[in-house]
Every structure is written in structure tokens, then in C-alpha cells.
Scaffold this active site. Structure first.
Site, mmCIF file in Angstrom:
data_model
loop_
_atom_site.group_PDB
_atom_site.id
_atom_site.type_symbol
_atom_site.label_atom_id
_atom_site.label_comp_id
_atom_site.label_asym_id
_atom_site.label_seq_id
_atom_site.Cartn_x
_atom_site.Cartn_y
_atom_site.Cartn_z
ATOM 1 N N HIS A 52 85.809 82.643 -66.041
ATOM 2 C CA HIS A 52 85.353 81.485 -66.807
ATOM 3 C C HIS A 52 83.833 81.401 -66.698
ATOM 4 O O HIS A 52 83.233 81.947 -65.763
ATOM 5 C CB HIS A 52 85.992 80.214 -66.268
ATOM 6 C CG HIS A 52 87.455 80.110 -66.527
ATOM 7 N ND1 HIS A 52 88.129 78.916 -66.497
ATOM 8 C CD2 HIS A 52 88.395 81.054 -66.825
ATOM 9 C CE1 HIS A 52 89.404 79.113 -66.764
ATOM 10 N NE2 HIS A 52 89.592 80.410 -66.964
ATOM 11 N N GLU A 54 81.806 79.046 -65.802
ATOM 12 C CA GLU A 54 81.292 78.457 -64.562
ATOM 13 C C GLU A 54 81.404 79.436 -63.397
ATOM 14 O O GLU A 54 80.463 79.571 -62.610
ATOM 15 C CB GLU A 54 82.049 77.162 -64.231
ATOM 16 C CG GLU A 54 81.866 76.054 -65.245
ATOM 17 C CD GLU A 54 82.907 76.077 -66.370
ATOM 18 O OE1 GLU A 54 83.068 75.037 -67.033
ATOM 19 O OE2 GLU A 54 83.559 77.126 -66.583
ATOM 20 N N CYS A 82 87.495 73.296 -65.704
ATOM 21 C CA CYS A 82 88.936 73.309 -65.449
ATOM 22 C C CYS A 82 89.162 73.183 -63.942
ATOM 23 O O CYS A 82 88.211 73.273 -63.163
ATOM 24 C CB CYS A 82 89.550 74.603 -65.990
ATOM 25 S SG CYS A 82 89.203 76.053 -64.963
ATOM 26 N N CYS A 85 87.641 76.135 -61.942
ATOM 27 C CA CYS A 85 86.181 76.107 -61.904
ATOM 28 C C CYS A 85 85.671 74.964 -61.041
ATOM 29 O O CYS A 85 84.690 75.124 -60.311
ATOM 30 C CB CYS A 85 85.627 75.990 -63.324
ATOM 31 S SG CYS A 85 85.900 77.479 -64.299
#
Length: 155
Positions: A52, A54, A82, A85
Site C-alpha cells: 500500500h 503508506e 486502512c 497501514c
């Protein structure tokens, strides 16, 4: 809060979609207003479900600074992080999170984290993926070895 850094995260997300390099997410990590690292989501191109924006930005910032603790840094994300993350953000000790779109906006775009939030709230015996504790007499051996090390580096 530096609005231009949040704008940068959003621009990274849009560029990521346009380039076909991953999902519609971007993140920027800054220290004292200076960008340390930035990244887009690369889940599909790297075949890595943890890639992801992040997490990618955290990895890049840690590498750039030569540290595993990002205390003193802030993350600007195109979308509310999320659960995975958010966990990484806490482990990295980032000072603050700024985000643009909400998790509800992400759900409208096909990225719904509700299942994960619901699973975390559920008793472990009722989760979709079973968590099965197997009691073993040697289960604590790794932690005991860790505590015996005089040169351990806490994190």
C-alpha cells in the site's frame, strides 16, 4: 499541516492510476516540512498485498533516513489509512497522519475495509480466518532469548 503535501499525495494517487502502476492511493512522509519519501500503491504490479502507498512510503522513509523509527515525521495520505497501514504507522512511530478521502469514499471506489474492521471487533473464534492457539511448552523461547540478549534494540 502543509496543504501542498496532501495535494502531493493526491497527485501521486492520480498519477499511479494513470500509469497503471497500482491502486488509487498515494502517500508522502515529511520531516519539518521537507519530503523524506513518497510512494504510490503497487499491490498489483509487485504482486504484494502489503504494498500500500503508506507502507511503501514508510519503507522508503526508513531507508532514506537509515532508521526504523520515524518519530518527528508526519504522513500525508490521499486516503484514510486502512487497518494494516494504520498498524504500520503506529509501529513506525509517525507523529501525525493527515488524509484526504475517507474510508467511506474508498468503499465507494471498491476498496472497502469494513470486513477487516468487523473482523478485528469479532471474537477470535468467530472470525472468517480462524486464529488457532496451539499451546506449546517452548512457545515463549523466542521471547526469553530476546530478553537474554544484552545488545537487543527495542522497537
Amino acid at each position: 499541516m502543509q496543504p501542498q503535501l496532501l495535494e502531493r499525495a493526491i497527485a501521486l494517487a492520480v498519477r499511479n492510476v494513470q500509469a497503471g502502476t497500482g491502486g488509487p492511493f498515494g502517500a508522502v512522509i515529511a520531516k519539518d516540512g521537507v519530503i523524506i519519501a513518497e510512494a504510490g500503491n503497487t499491490v498489483t504490479t509487485t504482486c504484494d498485498p502489503t504494498a500500500h502507498a503508506e507502507v511503501n512510503a514508510i519503507r522508503a522513509a526508513c531507508a532514506a533516513l537509515g532508521v526504523f523509527d520515524l518519530t518527528g515525521c508526519e504522513i500525508y495520505s490521499s486516503c484514510e489509512p486502512c487497518p494494516m497501514c494504520l498498524g504500520a504507522i503506529y509501529w513506525a512511530h509517525l507523529d501525525r497522519v493527515y488524509f484526504a478521502a475517507t474510508r467511506h469514499d474508498a468503499a465507494l471506489g471498491g476498496f472497502d475495509d469494513r470486513l477487516i474492521y468487523d473482523e478485528f471487533a469479532a471474537d477470535t473464534a468467530r472470525r472468517r480466518i480462524p486464529l488457532l492457539h496451539i499451546a506449546r511448552p517452548d512457545a515463549r523461547a523466542p521471547f526469553e532469548a530476546w530478553w537474554r540478549r544484552q545488545d537487543r534494540v527495542p522497537y
